[in-house]
Write an enzyme that holds these catalytic residues in place. Structure first.
Site, PDB file in Angstrom:
ATOM      1  N   HIS A 146      -7.131   2.825   3.754  1.00  0.00           N
ATOM      2  CA  HIS A 146      -6.873   3.591   4.980  1.00  0.00           C
ATOM      3  C   HIS A 146      -8.156   3.829   5.778  1.00  0.00           C
ATOM      4  O   HIS A 146      -8.106   4.033   6.986  1.00  0.00           O
ATOM      5  CB  HIS A 146      -6.288   4.971   4.649  1.00  0.00           C
ATOM      6  CG  HIS A 146      -4.807   4.984   4.395  1.00  0.00           C
ATOM      7  ND1 HIS A 146      -4.238   4.450   3.265  1.00  0.00           N
ATOM      8  CD2 HIS A 146      -3.781   5.485   5.142  1.00  0.00           C
ATOM      9  CE1 HIS A 146      -2.926   4.635   3.313  1.00  0.00           C
ATOM     10  NE2 HIS A 146      -2.618   5.247   4.450  1.00  0.00           N
ATOM     11  N   GLU A 163      -2.558   8.787   8.400  1.00  0.00           N
ATOM     12  CA  GLU A 163      -1.104   8.584   8.537  1.00  0.00           C
ATOM     13  C   GLU A 163      -0.553   9.353   9.742  1.00  0.00           C
ATOM     14  O   GLU A 163       0.485   9.017  10.279  1.00  0.00           O
ATOM     15  CB  GLU A 163      -0.375   9.017   7.256  1.00  0.00           C
ATOM     16  CG  GLU A 163      -0.598   8.089   6.063  1.00  0.00           C
ATOM     17  CD  GLU A 163       0.165   6.763   6.158  1.00  0.00           C
ATOM     18  OE1 GLU A 163       1.256   6.733   6.731  1.00  0.00           O
ATOM     19  OE2 GLU A 163      -0.374   5.744   5.656  1.00  0.00           O
ATOM     20  N   CYS A 183      -4.456  -1.567  -1.738  1.00  0.00           N
ATOM     21  CA  CYS A 183      -4.580  -0.128  -1.962  1.00  0.00           C
ATOM     22  C   CYS A 183      -5.659   0.073  -3.012  1.00  0.00           C
ATOM     23  O   CYS A 183      -5.540  -0.453  -4.133  1.00  0.00           O
ATOM     24  CB  CYS A 183      -3.241   0.421  -2.472  1.00  0.00           C
ATOM     25  SG  CYS A 183      -3.306   2.161  -2.948  1.00  0.00           S
ATOM     26  N   CYS A 194     -11.004   3.101   0.122  1.00  0.00           N
ATOM     27  CA  CYS A 194      -9.554   3.261   0.298  1.00  0.00           C
ATOM     28  C   CYS A 194      -9.205   2.454   1.537  1.00  0.00           C
ATOM     29  O   CYS A 194      -9.922   2.523   2.548  1.00  0.00           O
ATOM     30  CB  CYS A 194      -9.239   4.738   0.494  1.00  0.00           C
ATOM     31  SG  CYS A 194      -7.602   5.068   1.172  1.00  0.00           S
ATOM     32  N   ASP A 240       0.869  -1.176   0.000  1.00  0.00           N
ATOM     33  CA  ASP A 240       0.000   0.000   0.000  1.00  0.00           C
ATOM     34  C   ASP A 240       0.909   1.229   0.000  1.00  0.00           C
ATOM     35  O   ASP A 240       2.127   1.108   0.179  1.00  0.00           O
ATOM     36  CB  ASP A 240      -0.897  -0.011   1.255  1.00  0.00           C
ATOM     37  CG  ASP A 240      -1.794   1.220   1.343  1.00  0.00           C
ATOM     38  OD1 ASP A 240      -2.412   1.578   0.319  1.00  0.00           O
ATOM     39  OD2 ASP A 240      -1.868   1.852   2.413  1.00  0.00           O
ATOM     40  N   SER A 241       0.306   2.389  -0.137  1.00  0.00           N
ATOM     41  CA  SER A 241       1.089   3.624  -0.050  1.00  0.00           C
ATOM     42  C   SER A 241       1.556   3.889   1.377  1.00  0.00           C
ATOM     43  O   SER A 241       2.442   4.709   1.586  1.00  0.00           O
ATOM     44  CB  SER A 241       0.240   4.805  -0.533  1.00  0.00           C
ATOM     45  OG  SER A 241      -0.922   4.904   0.268  1.00  0.00           O
TER      46      SER A 241
HETATM   47  N1  DGL Z   1      -4.704   3.064   0.977  1.00  0.00           N
HETATM   48  C1  DGL Z   1      -4.690   3.769  -0.281  1.00  0.00           C
HETATM   49  C2  DGL Z   1      -5.961   3.449  -1.014  1.00  0.00           C
HETATM   50  O1  DGL Z   1      -6.555   2.441  -0.716  1.00  0.00           O
HETATM   51  C3  DGL Z   1      -4.423   5.208  -0.033  1.00  0.00           C
HETATM   52  C4  DGL Z   1      -3.995   5.916  -1.263  1.00  0.00           C
HETATM   53  C5  DGL Z   1      -3.243   7.167  -1.010  1.00  0.00           C
HETATM   54  O2  DGL Z   1      -2.091   7.062  -0.625  1.00  0.00           O
HETATM   55  O3  DGL Z   1      -3.797   8.244  -1.279  1.00  0.00           O
HETATM   56  O4  DGL Z   1      -6.393   4.123  -1.914  1.00  0.00           O
END
Ligand code: DGL
Length: 283
Positions: free
Chosen positions: A188, A152, A73, A186, A10-11
């Site tokens: 997150h 985050e 992600c 998302c 993931d990011s």
């Molecule tokens: N967890 C990522 C997602 O599902 C976050 C993406 C981001 O870094 O903006 O989209």
């Protein structure tokens, strides 16, 4: 049986929502996680940049000998899943289709809310999957670009005035539209489940994209007879920026102390070393 680890990326922290469910469903599996914390967020970037980052994330994970990679992600799944699947010889699994299917089946009224990053909402990928499964469903979509940076930074708790204000701002139109199901599109966003759930009310079903993705992985590995068989799996976490914040928040979210299992890596160096056949420190 396949003893090789599952790669997950993931990011940043969001993919841990998939890891938590993977650990619950498949406790014998080894997991290698990569969170691109040095470049988060992805969702406000162009398609080209997201593809470039995603290719590097996959290339780093493939410095390990893996049986599959989970794109935990929403942004990368909506933007680059087909491409990554084409380019790699191991199964690459995304989170969008499992979450969309779950929402399409869960809704009673047919009114589904969808929240995600700008890139995910722009792609229309969730809507297409929902329409295939439930053509009568109406999808009310809203991009929520401030959620990822707030998560985050650990701003995830009820009573935090900043996150509660932003949640109300983004979700009021969906609440007013009367959705009975809300896709947290998302990975997150399930870290905000308590705040979002409290705002939307108990009658709105929240779909956890990371967890739905993990359930699909469990089904696929079971169907293809690719599950591991050992007493207890392990997890290793790699990040592209400092370890501390990730380790602290991951420990809270996974409800286990992961501090000793998190390592910072220089993505480009690790990929290059691997290509040159130099055994990198991360492996
Ligand atoms: N967890 C990522 C997602 O599902 C976050 C993406 C981001 O870094 O903006 O989209």
């Amino acid at each position: 049986m396949d003893q090789k680890p599952i790669g997950v990326f993931d990011s940043g922290l969001g993919g841990l929502t998939a890891v938590r469910e993977l650990k619950r469903l498949l406790p014998k599996e080894d997991i290698v996680y990569f969170g691109d914390t040095g470049r988060v967020p992805y969702g406000s970037r162009s398609k080209e940049t997201i593809i470039k980052y995603a290719r590097q994330d996959v290339a780093f994970l493939r410095t390990f000998d893996l049986k599959a990679i989970v794109i935990a992600c929403g942004t990368v799944s909506t933007t680059a899943l087909d491409l990554l699947a084409e380019e790699n010889p191991i199964p690459i699994l995304g989170v969008v289709e499992p979450a969309a299917m779950a929402a399409a089946r869960a809704t009673r009224s047919g009114a589904i809310g969808l929240i995600g990053t700008q890139a995910s909402i722009r792609s229309g990928a969730y809507e297409r999957c929902i329409a295939r499964e439930n053509p009568a469903a109406r999808v009310f979509a809203k991009a929520c670009p401030l959620f990822v940076p707030l998560v985050e930074n650990g701003r995830v708790h009820r009573g935090d005035i900043v996150i509660e204000t932003v949640v109300a701002e983004y979700l009021t139109p969906l609440k007013e539209a009367g959705v009975d199901t809300l896709v947290l599109g998302c990975t997150h966003y399930p870290l905000l489940e308590e705040v979002i759930g409290a705002f939307m009310g108990p009658e709105v079903r929240l779909i956890n994209t990371g967890a739905e993705g993990a359930r699909e992985v469990a089904r696929r590995l079971t169907d293809t007879d690719a599950l591991a068989n050992r007493a207890q799996g392990t997890a290793r976490y790699f990040v592209s920026d400092t370890v501390d914040d990730f380790a602290r928040l991951a420990t809270i979210f996974l409800r286990e102390d992961v501090a000793g299992q998190v390592q910072q890596v220089d993505l480009e160096k690790e990929i290059l070393n691997h290509r040159l056949g130099i055994c990198n420190q991360a492996v």
